[in-house]
Design a protein around this motif. Structure first.
Motif, PDB file in Angstrom:
ATOM      1  N   UNK A 250       0.741  -1.175   0.246  1.00  0.00           N
ATOM      2  CA  UNK A 250      -0.131  -0.080   0.166  1.00  0.00           C
ATOM      3  C   UNK A 250       0.999   1.337  -0.074  1.00  0.00           C
ATOM      4  N   UNK A 251       2.060   1.115   0.877  1.00  0.00           N
ATOM      5  CA  UNK A 251       2.938   2.385   0.984  1.00  0.00           C
ATOM      6  C   UNK A 251       3.555   2.475  -0.512  1.00  0.00           C
TER       7      UNK A 251
ATOM      8  N   UNK B  36       2.004   6.457  -6.729  1.00  0.00           N
ATOM      9  CA  UNK B  36       0.716   7.235  -7.349  1.00  0.00           C
ATOM     10  C   UNK B  36      -0.046   5.981  -8.533  1.00  0.00           C
ATOM     11  N   UNK B  37       0.371   4.807  -8.235  1.00  0.00           N
ATOM     12  CA  UNK B  37      -0.046   3.814  -9.239  1.00  0.00           C
ATOM     13  C   UNK B  37      -1.558   3.819  -9.298  1.00  0.00           C
ATOM     14  N   UNK B  38      -2.449   4.205  -8.199  1.00  0.00           N
ATOM     15  CA  UNK B  38      -3.757   4.003  -8.602  1.00  0.00           C
ATOM     16  C   UNK B  38      -4.411   5.140  -9.540  1.00  0.00           C
ATOM     17  N   UNK B  39      -3.575   6.099  -9.878  1.00  0.00           N
ATOM     18  CA  UNK B  39      -4.030   6.931 -10.599  1.00  0.00           C
ATOM     19  C   UNK B  39      -4.299   6.472 -11.837  1.00  0.00           C
ATOM     20  N   UNK B  40      -3.816   5.216 -12.193  1.00  0.00           N
ATOM     21  CA  UNK B  40      -4.022   4.512 -13.599  1.00  0.00           C
ATOM     22  C   UNK B  40      -5.312   3.769 -13.566  1.00  0.00           C
ATOM     23  N   UNK B  41      -5.776   3.679 -12.405  1.00  0.00           N
ATOM     24  CA  UNK B  41      -7.119   2.695 -12.281  1.00  0.00           C
ATOM     25  C   UNK B  41      -8.287   3.751 -12.268  1.00  0.00           C
ATOM     26  N   UNK B  42      -9.573   3.146 -12.467  1.00  0.00           N
ATOM     27  CA  UNK B  42     -10.869   3.902 -12.288  1.00  0.00           C
ATOM     28  C   UNK B  42     -10.696   4.680 -11.071  1.00  0.00           C
ATOM     29  N   UNK B  43     -11.222   5.567 -11.296  1.00  0.00           N
ATOM     30  CA  UNK B  43     -11.523   6.668  -9.870  1.00  0.00           C
ATOM     31  C   UNK B  43     -12.015   6.165  -8.866  1.00  0.00           C
ATOM     32  N   UNK B  44     -13.106   5.645  -8.941  1.00  0.00           N
ATOM     33  CA  UNK B  44     -13.857   4.973  -7.539  1.00  0.00           C
ATOM     34  C   UNK B  44     -12.965   3.913  -6.896  1.00  0.00           C
TER      35      UNK B  44
ATOM     36  N   UNK C 249      -9.779   3.215  -2.004  1.00  0.00           N
ATOM     37  CA  UNK C 249      -8.313   3.010  -1.277  1.00  0.00           C
ATOM     38  C   UNK C 249      -7.948   3.864  -0.592  1.00  0.00           C
ATOM     39  N   UNK C 250      -8.123   5.057  -0.945  1.00  0.00           N
ATOM     40  CA  UNK C 250      -7.819   6.347  -0.072  1.00  0.00           C
ATOM     41  C   UNK C 250      -8.644   6.416   1.297  1.00  0.00           C
ATOM     42  N   UNK C 251      -9.848   5.772   1.248  1.00  0.00           N
ATOM     43  CA  UNK C 251     -10.512   5.969   2.488  1.00  0.00           C
ATOM     44  C   UNK C 251     -10.223   4.843   3.448  1.00  0.00           C
ATOM     45  N   UNK C 252      -9.628   3.734   3.008  1.00  0.00           N
ATOM     46  CA  UNK C 252      -9.214   2.544   3.804  1.00  0.00           C
ATOM     47  C   UNK C 252      -8.311   2.698   4.952  1.00  0.00           C
ATOM     48  N   UNK C 253      -8.657   2.850   6.335  1.00  0.00           N
ATOM     49  CA  UNK C 253      -7.689   3.355   7.358  1.00  0.00           C
ATOM     50  C   UNK C 253      -7.044   1.893   7.503  1.00  0.00           C
TER      51      UNK C 253
END
Ligand code: SF4
Ligand code: SF4
Length: 412
Positions: free
Chosen positions: A127-128, A134-142, A147-151
């Motif tokens: 995750x870190x 910034x790999x998730x920027x390549x995936x769909x926004x939702x 992922x950003x909300x998950x503590x």
């Protein structure tokens, strides 16, 4: 849909200042009054279901702030939810909805198993790395939003750890059933552990049936009435096997849904079940004198955000504040527009990210102005949304569930 509920609106506009989407847009069609009018016109056959019309209805958060403000008892949020339910029952659930709402959510074992890859993703350091690059920027926004909300997840869900019976400490006062919310058990297990500890310290034997299932709120949110009724039947049957004085929950969303079983389902069993449901703050406030004796000083400046499901849906406002004020040396400060939605609203912050962020920023401005060190709330959706918001914009302010702060005071 009950047509009478629609014609009760006298168009006074008293609901407008409390509606988060109206405050952001100043559009009549994005206001409670406008939504009631749109549904009424649809019911009367004077409007077609255009994409634009459905969009105005879909940006309603179902926060029910309008219901608290309306002098005629009109609940625009609930009317929008009922309208969505009726549309869904005509069109049926989509493949993904069926998979999540029928095959995953009602089965605690499957739900817990589905979180294992997330735990591995966090614990392995992946995750870190993903966030740094910034790999998730390549995936769909939702997906990026989720992922950003998950503590950070606890090592194990609380349901797997907790004993079915937690004995009372000291003088026995009674027996309560504890309703384990899915997200509370999977993500905020420390808070629910604190809730059980408080109940036990106040003299309650706490029964946490392991076979209980999700309250059905996600089904209701998605318009899946049949799924909600199935969840209600299972939970009523399970808690009926235990002789409990109250059914306690520390999740605002679950509490609101459980208290509605009697409204959704016919028969005495559902009404009796709902009549026993209490938010944890109600039980704590009931035993304020005994609780005060257990609490030790915490010299902190604290403020409280009212979850919509607690303030507007259950009408609980004074109890959480009264309980917080029992902590010696705690400085309580009131949050401006404390009962205004934080923009979480189930999956709203994922499917309507832009509006959700605008509403969240209003809330963060109030928190900043309060000068508090700790923000307290009692609903997992709010906890997820505010945790992310505070981490990004107000990292010095810590977020805690009501029972976590009380447990800290007890252990101080
Ligand atoms: S919903 Fe209630 S408060 Fe809003 S315009 Fe209608 S009657 Fe007035
Ligand atoms: S439920 Fe909330 S967002 Fe929806 S109309 Fe009422 S106040 Fe506005």
């Amino acid at each position: 849909m009950d047509y009478v509920k629609l014609i009760n609106c006298m168009r006074c506009g008293m609901c407008l200042p409390s509606c988060p989407t109206y405050k952001e847009t100043f559009l009549e069609t994005a206001s409670p009054r406008g939504r009631v009018a749109l549904i009424r016109k649809l019911q009367e056959g004077n409007l077609d279901q255009s994409e634009r019309l459905l969009e105005y209805l879909s940006i309603c958060l179902d926060c029910q702030a309008c219901a608290s403000a309306c002098p005629c008892g009109v609940n625009a949020g609930q009317l929008v939810a009922e309208f969505t339910c009726e549309r869904k029952s005509e069109s049926g659930l989509g493949f993904m909805e069926d998979l999540i709402l029928r095959k995953l959510v009602p089965h605690p074992d499957r739900l817990e198993t589905s979180m294992a890859p997330m735990r591995l993703y966090q614990n392995s350091g992946l995750q870190k790395l993903v966030r740094t690059l910034g790999i998730l920027k390549m995936f769909p926004k939702p997906l990026e939003r989720m992922e950003g909300l998950l503590p950070p997840l606890p090592a194990r869900p609380l349901r797997q750890e907790i004993n079915e019976v937690t004995p009372a400490v000291g003088i026995a006062r009674g027996t309560v059933g504890f309703f384990l919310g899915c997200v509370m058990s999977l993500i905020f297990s420390d808070a629910s552990r604190a809730t059980i500890k408080l109940l036990s310290a106040l003299g309650y034997t706490v029964i946490t049936p392991k076979k209980q299932v999700c309250c059905g709120a996600p089904n209701m949110l998605a318009g899946d009435r049949a799924g909600l009724e199935e969840a209600a039947r299972t939970n009523i049957d399970i808690f009926q096997r235990h002789n409990v004085d109250y059914i306690v929950t520390d999740c605002g969303g679950c509490g609101a849904e459980l208290k509605n079983y009697g409204h959704h389902m016919a028969g005495n069993a559902a009404a009796e079940f709902s009549a026993k449901v209490r938010d944890i703050s109600q039980i704590l406030a009931l035993h304020a004198t005994e609780l005060a004796q257990l609490l030790k000083p915490l010299p902190l400046k604290v403020t409280y955000h009212d979850p919509c499901h607690i303030a507007h849906c259950q009408g609980i406002r004074s109890e959480p504040r009264d309980v917080l004020k029992l902590i010696p040396e705690l400085e309580y400060t009131e949050l401006e527009a404390a009962d205004s939605c934080c923009g979480s609203a189930g999956t709203y912050n994922i499917v309507k990210p832009e509006m959700s962020d605008r509403i969240l920023h209003r809330k963060l401005d109030s928190v900043r102005a309060s000068g508090a060190d700790i923000l307290v709330t009692s609903n997992p959706g709010c906890l997820l949304q505010l945790k992310k918001g505070l981490a990004d914009h107000l990292p010095d302010v810590k977020l805690l569930h009501l029972t976590e702060l009380l447990a800290r005071s007890m252990a101080a």
